[in-house]
Motif scaffolding. Structure first.
Motif, short mmCIF file in Angstrom:
data_model
loop_
_atom_site.label_atom_id
_atom_site.label_comp_id
_atom_site.label_asym_id
_atom_site.label_seq_id
_atom_site.Cartn_x
_atom_site.Cartn_y
_atom_site.Cartn_z
N LEU A 217 0.83 -1.20 0.00
CA LEU A 217 0.00 0.00 0.00
C LEU A 217 0.86 1.25 0.00
CD1 LEU A 217 -2.74 -0.81 2.66
CD2 LEU A 217 -3.15 -0.24 0.28
N LYS A 218 0.39 2.27 -0.71
CA LYS A 218 1.02 3.59 -0.58
C LYS A 218 0.76 4.07 0.85
CE LYS A 218 0.61 6.84 -3.53
NZ LYS A 218 -0.12 7.87 -4.28
N LYS A 219 1.67 4.87 1.36
CA LYS A 219 1.54 5.35 2.75
C LYS A 219 0.22 6.12 2.95
CE LYS A 219 5.73 3.87 3.61
NZ LYS A 219 5.90 2.57 4.26
N GLY A 220 -0.13 6.91 1.94
CA GLY A 220 -1.37 7.69 2.05
C GLY A 220 -2.60 6.78 2.11
N GLU A 221 -2.57 5.72 1.30
CA GLU A 221 -3.70 4.77 1.32
C GLU A 221 -3.80 4.10 2.69
OE1 GLU A 221 -3.76 3.24 -3.31
OE2 GLU A 221 -2.34 2.32 -1.92
N ALA A 223 -2.81 5.31 5.52
CA ALA A 223 -3.31 6.30 6.48
C ALA A 223 -4.83 6.48 6.34
CB ALA A 223 -2.59 7.63 6.26
N LEU A 224 -5.30 6.46 5.11
CA LEU A 224 -6.74 6.58 4.86
C LEU A 224 -7.49 5.41 5.51
CD1 LEU A 224 -9.03 8.06 3.14
CD2 LEU A 224 -8.58 6.33 1.41
N TYR A 225 -7.00 4.20 5.26
CA TYR A 225 -7.65 3.01 5.83
C TYR A 225 -7.61 3.04 7.36
CZ TYR A 225 -7.50 0.79 1.17
OH TYR A 225 -7.66 0.49 -0.16
N LEU A 226 -6.45 3.42 7.91
CA LEU A 226 -6.31 3.45 9.38
C LEU A 226 -7.31 4.42 9.99
CD1 LEU A 226 -2.42 3.44 9.77
CD2 LEU A 226 -3.98 1.59 10.41
N THR A 227 -7.47 5.58 9.36
CA THR A 227 -8.41 6.58 9.90
C THR A 227 -9.83 6.04 9.85
OG1 THR A 227 -6.93 8.26 8.97
CG2 THR A 227 -9.03 9.03 9.83
N CYS A 228 -10.15 5.36 8.75
CA CYS A 228 -11.50 4.76 8.64
C CYS A 228 -11.72 3.69 9.70
CB CYS A 228 -11.70 4.14 7.26
SG CYS A 228 -11.80 5.31 5.92
N LEU A 229 -10.65 2.99 10.08
CA LEU A 229 -10.79 1.85 10.99
C LEU A 229 -10.53 2.21 12.45
CD1 LEU A 229 -9.09 -0.80 8.68
CD2 LEU A 229 -11.50 -0.72 9.34
N ALA A 230 -10.44 3.51 12.74
CA ALA A 230 -10.28 3.92 14.14
C ALA A 230 -11.65 3.95 14.82
CB ALA A 230 -9.63 5.30 14.20
N PHE A 231 -11.73 3.36 16.01
CA PHE A 231 -12.98 3.42 16.78
C PHE A 231 -13.16 4.82 17.36
CE2 PHE A 231 -12.69 -1.24 17.11
CZ PHE A 231 -14.01 -1.58 16.94
N ASN A 232 -12.06 5.39 17.86
CA ASN A 232 -12.17 6.72 18.49
C ASN A 232 -11.99 7.78 17.42
OD1 ASN A 232 -9.57 5.72 18.32
ND2 ASN A 232 -8.85 6.66 20.16
N LYS A 233 -13.07 8.39 17.06
CA LYS A 233 -13.06 9.25 15.88
C LYS A 233 -12.76 10.70 16.24
CE LYS A 233 -14.45 6.90 12.05
NZ LYS A 233 -13.58 5.75 12.09
N THR A 234 -13.80 11.53 16.25
CA THR A 234 -13.64 12.97 16.11
C THR A 234 -12.68 13.61 17.10
OG1 THR A 234 -15.88 12.99 15.28
CG2 THR A 234 -14.95 15.10 15.90
N GLU A 235 -12.91 13.41 18.39
CA GLU A 235 -12.12 14.14 19.38
C GLU A 235 -10.65 13.73 19.32
OE1 GLU A 235 -12.44 15.10 24.08
OE2 GLU A 235 -14.20 14.27 23.12
N ILE A 245 -1.60 8.93 13.27
CA ILE A 245 -2.01 7.92 12.27
C ILE A 245 -1.10 8.03 11.05
CG2 ILE A 245 -3.84 7.34 10.62
CD1 ILE A 245 -5.86 7.97 12.86
N ALA A 246 -0.84 9.26 10.61
CA ALA A 246 0.03 9.48 9.44
C ALA A 246 1.42 8.92 9.71
CB ALA A 246 0.08 10.96 9.10
N GLN A 247 1.90 9.15 10.92
CA GLN A 247 3.23 8.66 11.30
C GLN A 247 3.27 7.13 11.30
OE1 GLN A 247 4.61 10.62 14.85
NE2 GLN A 247 6.26 9.14 15.13
#
Lengths: 277, 89
Positions: A217-221, A223-235, A245-247
């Motif tokens: 996977l590209k790093k950006g992809e 990061a996108l998947y990881l953000t989607c798969l995080a339970f703890n979202k907005t705050e 997440i990007a790191q």
């Protein structure tokens, strides 16, 4: 039962011995909770059903009910995690199955139905050296000393769909079956991990009827998947979590895994995992 | 048809993070995640509320090697997509 689940102290009272026994079984690997509970519930039998009530004082608000002790414990466990995980802010909570070997953790990330639980179980069955960290809920934190992400054990029962044939047999004394939901719970009690380890590999499995393949996977992809798969979202994400997440995506190798047969996939995963520097 | 006086700017509900050449965006208002490639990222970064679409296209022209593609059209299409996703207003 009083247990520490991440930063929460969860207390559950029940006057139904079978429910109490199942709670102890499901939460056996979590440490005991200390002090005043932050989340308190009561499970009672009433009118032929089992009810989860909020609180442990006099006034108790009914939340939901189930038809059997196993069903109500299953519903309670699911409710509990989905109730408090979105508001966790001190760690990144990912939708992932996790095993570890040689002081390194392997994350299998994806939505329900992607094969996380089956592949986690296949890896445990294939190699006795793998320890079990989690199925579905994986808490990660950054180690300031090492500058690496570490995953902590969150040893809930592995949930396997009953209608999916397993190419191996699981020990019957470590399994529970809930036929009305077609779910088999597997508790790999001898394999529970006890301490955190750094994350070394992230795989995003997808069942594919015709092939076994790793696609980097590209790093950006990632990061996108990881953000989607995080339970703890907005705050969490708005409070600096997106940077972490990007790191994570940039530092840890990530692959899409197309898989068709769990044991063959587990063999290929282990080979890739052990080949990491 | 895009309003020629419109000066697009980022919505206030976004968190952004560069990941290699891409830009990761989280929209807290909608709980949506987006990933912009390098071209869309540059256009997005120029949407600070001070430039029209034409002025953004002029900035892009300075950054790219001349080719046969229509920069103004590409910028207009990208801005339309970013607005449709709710990333700019």
């Amino acid at each position: 039962m009083k247990k520490a689940l991440l930063s929460e102290v969860v207390e559950v009272e029940t006057d139904v011995p079978e429910v109490g026994g199942l709670l102890e079984t499901f939460f056996q690997a979590f440490p005991p909770g200390q002090g005043k509970p932050s989340l308190a519930y009561t499970i009672r039998a009433f009118d032929g059903k089992f009810w989860v009530l909020e609180g442990n004082g006099e006034a108790k608000a009914p939340l939901f009910c189930g038809g059997s002790p196993l069903e109500i414990v299953y519903l309670f466990e699911t409710f509990l995690y989905y109730h408090f995980l979105p508001s966790v802010n001190e760690r990144l909570i990912l939708h992932a199955g996790v095993v570890a070997k040689g002081g390194k953790a392997l994350l299998l990330l994806g939505p329900s139905g992607s094969g996380k639980s089956l592949l986690t179980t296949a890896l445990l069955e294939r190699s006795e050296d793998f320890s079990y960290f989690s199925d579905d809920v994986s808490p990660l934190s950054m180690s300031p000393e090492e500058g690496k992400y570490h995953v902590s054990p969150f040893p809930r029962a592995i949930r396997l769909r009953e209608w999916i044939p397993l190419p191996f047999s699981l020990p019957s004394n470590q399994c529970l079956l809930l036929p009305s939901y077609s779910i088999r719970f597997f508790l790999p009690v001898q394999r529970f991990a006890t301490s955190e380890v750094p994350v070394s590999l992230m795989l995003f499995p997808e069942w594919d009827s015709s092939r076994l393949e790793f696609l980097q996977l590209k790093k950006g992809e990632a990061a996108l998947y990881l953000t989607c798969l995080a339970f703890n979202k907005t705050e969490y994400i708005m409070g600096g979590g997106l940077s972490l997440i990007a790191q994570l995506a940039q530092e840890v190798p990530s692959y899409r895994l197309l898989w068709d047969e769990p044991f063959q996939a587990a063999e290929a995963i282990e080979k890739l995992f052990l080949g990491l520097r | 048809m895009m309003d020629a006086t419109w000066k697009p700017r980022h919505r206030g509900t976004l968190a952004t993070e560069e990941v290699e050449d891409d830009l990761l965006l989280y929209d807290s208002g909608k709980d949506h995640v987006h990933l912009l490639n390098v071209s869309a990222s540059v256009i997005f970064e120029l949407c600070d509320g001070t430039r029209t679409a034409e002025e953004i296209a002029q900035e892009i022209v300075k950054l790219v090697t001349p080719g046969d593609h229509d920069i103004g059209k590409d910028v207009g299409r990208t801005l339309g997509e970013l607005r449709e996703k709710g990333l700019i207003e």
